[in-house]
Design a protein around this motif. Structure first.
Motif, PDB file in Angstrom:
ATOM      1  N   VAL A 330       0.874  -1.128  -0.012  1.00  0.00           N
ATOM      2  CA  VAL A 330       0.011   0.058  -0.002  1.00  0.00           C
ATOM      3  C   VAL A 330       0.924   1.305  -0.004  1.00  0.00           C
ATOM      4  O   VAL A 330       1.952   1.384   0.786  1.00  0.00           O
ATOM      5  N   VAL A 331       0.683   2.258  -0.991  1.00  0.00           N
ATOM      6  CA  VAL A 331       1.510   3.108  -1.266  1.00  0.00           C
ATOM      7  C   VAL A 331       0.555   4.649  -0.963  1.00  0.00           C
ATOM      8  O   VAL A 331      -0.515   4.738  -1.640  1.00  0.00           O
ATOM      9  N   LEU A 332       1.439   5.451  -0.358  1.00  0.00           N
ATOM     10  CA  LEU A 332       0.664   6.745  -0.282  1.00  0.00           C
ATOM     11  C   LEU A 332       1.680   7.913  -0.433  1.00  0.00           C
ATOM     12  O   LEU A 332       2.763   7.870   0.287  1.00  0.00           O
ATOM     13  N   GLY A 333       1.694   8.798  -1.410  1.00  0.00           N
ATOM     14  CA  GLY A 333       2.807   9.792  -1.689  1.00  0.00           C
ATOM     15  C   GLY A 333       2.638  10.507  -2.806  1.00  0.00           C
ATOM     16  O   GLY A 333       1.509  10.224  -3.570  1.00  0.00           O
ATOM     17  N   LYS A 334       3.533  11.365  -3.401  1.00  0.00           N
ATOM     18  CA  LYS A 334       3.618  11.967  -4.763  1.00  0.00           C
ATOM     19  C   LYS A 334       4.909  12.500  -4.800  1.00  0.00           C
ATOM     20  O   LYS A 334       5.795  12.383  -3.856  1.00  0.00           O
ATOM     21  N   GLY A 335       5.317  12.455  -6.292  1.00  0.00           N
ATOM     22  CA  GLY A 335       6.637  12.808  -6.256  1.00  0.00           C
ATOM     23  C   GLY A 335       7.016  13.007  -7.713  1.00  0.00           C
ATOM     24  O   GLY A 335       6.189  13.527  -8.680  1.00  0.00           O
ATOM     25  N   ASP A 336       8.099  12.134  -8.260  1.00  0.00           N
ATOM     26  CA  ASP A 336       8.467  12.259  -9.657  1.00  0.00           C
ATOM     27  C   ASP A 336       7.395  11.526 -10.459  1.00  0.00           C
ATOM     28  O   ASP A 336       6.860  10.346 -10.162  1.00  0.00           O
ATOM     29  N   ALA A 337       7.133  12.015 -11.641  1.00  0.00           N
ATOM     30  CA  ALA A 337       6.038  11.826 -12.437  1.00  0.00           C
ATOM     31  C   ALA A 337       6.332  10.391 -13.055  1.00  0.00           C
ATOM     32  O   ALA A 337       5.558   9.368 -13.149  1.00  0.00           O
ATOM     33  N   ARG A 338       7.796  10.077 -13.320  1.00  0.00           N
ATOM     34  CA  ARG A 338       8.045   8.665 -13.782  1.00  0.00           C
ATOM     35  C   ARG A 338       7.917   7.580 -12.764  1.00  0.00           C
ATOM     36  O   ARG A 338       7.334   6.563 -12.938  1.00  0.00           O
ATOM     37  N   LEU A 339       7.981   7.856 -11.483  1.00  0.00           N
ATOM     38  CA  LEU A 339       7.883   6.883 -10.392  1.00  0.00           C
ATOM     39  C   LEU A 339       6.406   6.693 -10.105  1.00  0.00           C
ATOM     40  O   LEU A 339       5.929   5.513  -9.873  1.00  0.00           O
ATOM     41  N   GLU A 340       5.710   7.762 -10.276  1.00  0.00           N
ATOM     42  CA  GLU A 340       4.325   7.637  -9.956  1.00  0.00           C
ATOM     43  C   GLU A 340       3.710   6.847 -11.119  1.00  0.00           C
ATOM     44  O   GLU A 340       2.773   5.843 -10.561  1.00  0.00           O
ATOM     45  N   ASP A 341       3.976   6.971 -12.231  1.00  0.00           N
ATOM     46  CA  ASP A 341       3.392   6.284 -13.140  1.00  0.00           C
ATOM     47  C   ASP A 341       3.794   4.887 -13.172  1.00  0.00           C
ATOM     48  O   ASP A 341       3.014   3.954 -13.490  1.00  0.00           O
ATOM     49  N   ALA A 342       5.106   4.572 -12.808  1.00  0.00           N
ATOM     50  CA  ALA A 342       5.425   2.904 -12.603  1.00  0.00           C
ATOM     51  C   ALA A 342       4.522   2.358 -11.555  1.00  0.00           C
ATOM     52  O   ALA A 342       4.124   1.264 -11.601  1.00  0.00           O
ATOM     53  N   LEU A 343       4.349   3.087 -10.348  1.00  0.00           N
ATOM     54  CA  LEU A 343       3.490   2.385  -9.307  1.00  0.00           C
ATOM     55  C   LEU A 343       2.175   2.368  -9.783  1.00  0.00           C
ATOM     56  O   LEU A 343       1.546   1.238  -9.397  1.00  0.00           O
ATOM     57  N   LEU A 344       1.560   3.212 -10.565  1.00  0.00           N
ATOM     58  CA  LEU A 344       0.236   3.173 -11.074  1.00  0.00           C
ATOM     59  C   LEU A 344       0.172   1.939 -11.887  1.00  0.00           C
ATOM     60  O   LEU A 344      -0.681   1.078 -11.910  1.00  0.00           O
ATOM     61  N   PHE A 360      -1.506  13.216  -0.497  1.00  0.00           N
ATOM     62  CA  PHE A 360      -1.392  12.778   1.009  1.00  0.00           C
ATOM     63  C   PHE A 360      -2.681  13.076   1.674  1.00  0.00           C
ATOM     64  O   PHE A 360      -3.456  13.835   1.258  1.00  0.00           O
ATOM     65  N   ASP A 361      -2.928  12.246   2.745  1.00  0.00           N
ATOM     66  CA  ASP A 361      -4.046  11.819   3.309  1.00  0.00           C
ATOM     67  C   ASP A 361      -3.535  11.581   4.675  1.00  0.00           C
ATOM     68  O   ASP A 361      -3.080  10.292   4.955  1.00  0.00           O
ATOM     69  N   GLU A 362      -3.629  12.319   5.852  1.00  0.00           N
ATOM     70  CA  GLU A 362      -3.479  12.112   7.137  1.00  0.00           C
ATOM     71  C   GLU A 362      -3.879  10.904   7.632  1.00  0.00           C
ATOM     72  O   GLU A 362      -3.357  10.300   8.225  1.00  0.00           O
TER      73      GLU A 362
END
Length: 486
Positions: A330-344, A360-362
């Motif tokens: 389970v992943v929660l975060g935001k950052g580099d578009a390339r890594l976001e796409d790979a996780l999606l 981000f969701d507390e």
């Protein structure tokens, strides 16, 4: 002592990372030790400051700085804030950090230059609030000019000028702007060279603070040593070596009122070190929220900036192998578009094993710490890190790299079976990550040993009390220096 804590962010008002948590917790811990602490931060557009507005304080109008005022607010919990309200600088800003670095316009330096200017002003007898700080504690590059302005005031003969502390939360971010911005920022000529703001022909706000602060701190002992070497010095290792006698590695703590499985109102079931039954209920609740089925294999958690600094690429590359063994993530975060796409893409390929929330969701962050079986943090460098401490407090043994605060807070169970609290990789590379996960899976197969590992982590004291006392000792030494100078 009278302490002004200057920061670009403070949770829960504005938070982009660990500094937001520190800015909420350290002033509170200092107040509990009997000191008078005021937090100064920008009033960003749309921010809800909460609390009770005590007064609006006009700042002296000058040709140099944009018009601004201070909003003095006391929160219900007693925290005392000064919010810097300036429509020109912060009126349309929804997030703290604007453009900096190569190509950034000079005027982009003005907002945080203004914050530093006001901080320094409150440290002098001309303080517009009527309250003069004895210590101005500046955090990261947005506050880096405050020590310079205070030093300039002292050098110009100003009496009773506050002492300054500059804290590095992450040396990689330095607030670099065109050198021409020195005029806009009212940097006096003696401080425009290499002993002040100049950094490879540009202006660095962080370098200014490191050169001119009365004391420098960073957020873990190991990181204090690492940043004096070229590999993690980001071009400032020479400055830090030259000022090594003023550099102190003080380990961050965590707010145990907010991050505590015994009292956490954001998790499905509260639990403690003596009764881990609630951990299973939180695991089930997290799986339900993430849309993942029940499983006998470990549920892994990841929260934070999705960058190579955090080793997210190692997790992505190792994921197919882990998922083949039955792991869930389970992943929660935001950052580099390339890594976001790979996780999606990973979540789309393995919908029953991977869930990704970008942003981000507390509440989800708390639920991951409570519901995951292990937390992944294989950072290439990590000044301190907080999630590895949250994880141990929640009985969620972390997987980390032996760097910075991670090395200072996690004991490797594979090397120290009787004292370990997590899994420590010797290096941030794929082989080390894969090997750490193999160790994890082997220990997971021994439920009694796994529970012992969980309990050791939960018994660690990561509260802010010890760090706050170290800061007080440092402040007191600086105040004594001021007194002896007079």
């Amino acid at each position: 002592m009278k302490i002004l804590f200057v920061t670009p962010e403070c949770a829960p008002l504005v938070k982009t990372g660990g500094l937001g948590d520190v800015a909420a917790a350290l002033p509170k811990a200092l107040r509990m030790l009997g000191h008078e602490v005021v937090t100064l931060m920008p009033a960003y557009g749309g921010m809800q400051p909460g609390g009770t507005l005590q007064r609006v304080i006009a700042l002296p109008r000058t040709a140099r700085w944009p018009d601004a005022q201070l909003l003095e607010v006391v929160q219900p919990s007693g925290e005392h804030f000064l919010f810097l309200s300036c429509p020109y600088a912060f009126g349309d800003v929804k997030s703290p950090y604007g453009p900096s670095g190569a190509g950034a316009p000079g005027h982009a330096a003005v907002p945080f230059g203004l914050l530093s200017h006001v901080a320094a002003l409150i440290g002098t007898q001309r303080s517009p609030t009527g309250w003069q700080a004895e210590i101005v504690h500046a955090n990261d590059w947005p506050c880096g000019l405050a020590p310079l302005y205070l030093q300039a005031e002292r050098s110009a003969g100003g009496s009773s000028v506050a002492r300054s502390v500059m804290t590095i939360h992450n040396l990689a971010f330095q607030g670099v702007f065109p050198i021409e911005a020195t005029d806009l920022l009212n940097v006096a000529p003696p401080y425009r060279g290499v002993e002040g703001v100049e950094f490879w022909g540009q202006l660095s706000m962080l370098k200014a603070g490191l050169q001119q602060a009365d004391a420098i701190t960073t957020v873990s002992p190991t990181y204090a040593r690492e940043i004096q070497q070229p590999a993690l010095g980001f071009g400032l290792d020479g400055v830090l070596r030259a000022r090594s006698h003023q550099l102190h590695g003080l380990l961050n703590g965590i707010d145990t009122e907010v991050w505590n499985p015994c009292s956490d109102g954001l998790i499905a079931e509260r639990y403690d070190v003596d009764d881990l039954a609630g951990k299973a209920k939180n695991r089930a609740a997290l799986r339900k929220r993430a849309g993942l089925p029940d499983s006998k294999q470990p549920l892994l958690g990841l929260i934070g900036r999705l960058t190579e600094q955090k080793g997210v690429d190692l997790i992505i590359a190792g994921a197919p192998r882990l998922l083949a063994k039955g792991f869930q993530l389970v992943v929660l975060g935001k950052g580099d578009a390339r890594l976001e796409d790979a996780l999606l893409q990973l979540a789309a390929a393995y919908p029953r094993q991977v869930h990704v929330t970008l942003g981000f969701d507390e509440s989800l962050a708390h639920q991951i710490e409570a519901g995951a079986d292990s937390f992944l943090m294989p950072s290439r460098f990590e000044p301190c890190g907080l999630n590895q401490m949250y994880s141990q407090a929640y009985g969620t043994p972390p997987v980390v790299t032996a760097t910075g605060g991670l090395a200072d807070t996690v004991a490797d169970v594979t090397r120290f079976p009787d004292d370990g609290t997590g899994f420590v990789m010797p290096r941030a590379d794929q082989a080390s990550f894969d090997q750490a996960m193999d160790h994890l899976l082997r220990l997971w197969g021994n439920p009694r040993a796994w529970q012992t590992l969980q309990r050791r982590g939960m018994q660690r004291d990561f509260g802010w009390g010890n760090a706050a006392r170290q800061y007080v000792d440092l402040y007191a030494a600086l105040v004594r220096t001021t007194a002896s100078a007079h």
